[in-house]
Enzyme design. Sequence first.
Site, PDB file in Angstrom:
ATOM      1  CB  CYS A 206      92.719  25.734  14.871  1.00 19.00           C
ATOM      2  SG  CYS A 206      92.554  24.491  13.577  1.00 19.00           S
TER       3      CYS A 206
ATOM      4  CB  SER B 109      92.068  22.513   3.173  1.00 20.18           C
ATOM      5  OG  SER B 109      92.675  23.145   2.053  1.00 20.18           O
TER       6      SER B 109
ATOM      7  CG  HIS C  40      99.201  26.760   7.426  1.00 17.64           C
ATOM      8  ND1 HIS C  40      99.136  26.452   8.770  1.00 17.64           N
ATOM      9  CD2 HIS C  40      97.965  26.496   6.933  1.00 17.64           C
ATOM     10  CE1 HIS C  40      97.925  26.019   9.067  1.00 17.64           C
ATOM     11  NE2 HIS C  40      97.184  26.035   7.963  1.00 17.64           N
TER      12      HIS C  40
ATOM     13  CG  ASP D 191      96.214  31.629  11.652  1.00 17.54           C
ATOM     14  OD1 ASP D 191      95.221  31.556  10.912  1.00 17.54           O
ATOM     15  OD2 ASP D 191      96.593  32.693  12.172  1.00 17.54           O
TER      16      ASP D 191
END
Length: 283
Positions: free
Chosen positions: A160, A282, A221, A182
């Site tokens: 990421c 998640s 997000h 992010d």
Amino acid sequence: MKAYLELCQRVIDEGVWIENARTGKRCLTVINVDLEYDVSDGTLPVLTTKKLFWKPAIAEMLGYLRGYQSAKQFRDLGCNTWNANANENADWLANPFREGEDDMGRCYGVQGRGWRNPEGREIDQLRKIVDDLSRGFDDRREIMTFYNPGELDRACLAPCMHTHTFSLVGEHLYLTSYQRSDDLPLGHGFNQVQVGWLLMIMAQITGNKPAKAFHKIVNAHIYEDQLEQVRNIQLKREPYALPKLKINPDIQSLEDLETWVTIDDFELEGYRHHPPIQYAFSV
């Protein structure tokens, strides 16, 4: 802290609902974010509107600098963030390149310390940067990237925060960190601490002074199962003043970071925070 809260509000006000294929969840999304952290006086950009477990964030980045590939190695440092992605990600569990329990594959620090070119030769990006900065040299290529397109299929997760560029202006060291994705409520606090810490520790082991870190985010997000807590809890809290990070002055080299340094070599002074918030994770 104010910039982070403003970013969360921007995502709520301007974000578009996007379905994420990997997680199967929707998230409110905005594109292009620029954050700036001045760490010249030891200030660490730690979230204060919730308790952040800052030591595991530092431990994770320390593991990256060591080139760790196993979730167990990170656990031994005091960081549990890789357990799920290494052992519960269905796609990774079925991947023929996975080398057993806790294997993360060739991601993050593995690339930073052993990026493979097409001939298979491994390149230690971090070593080159430390050597250059230690002699006061900046060729405008002081870049460590964890993103290797040729080996994305050999990793449990694409990085990421994927690239760190160091810039030396006189004796002042700057850092620009690029992040493709992010998770604002959950992952961002870790990443923000890591950007500030990375600049401070690299300045210390190369004999330079830390200046400013620039944190560039492409996709920011908030997942749908996090939204209510962001809106009704975190955004209603008043932030506190940021704390100072004290680093063991005996840490003087990359070899020190590779061998004996632990999270106990870092102390946060004046960290005042609100209670923790249990946001959904998640995989």
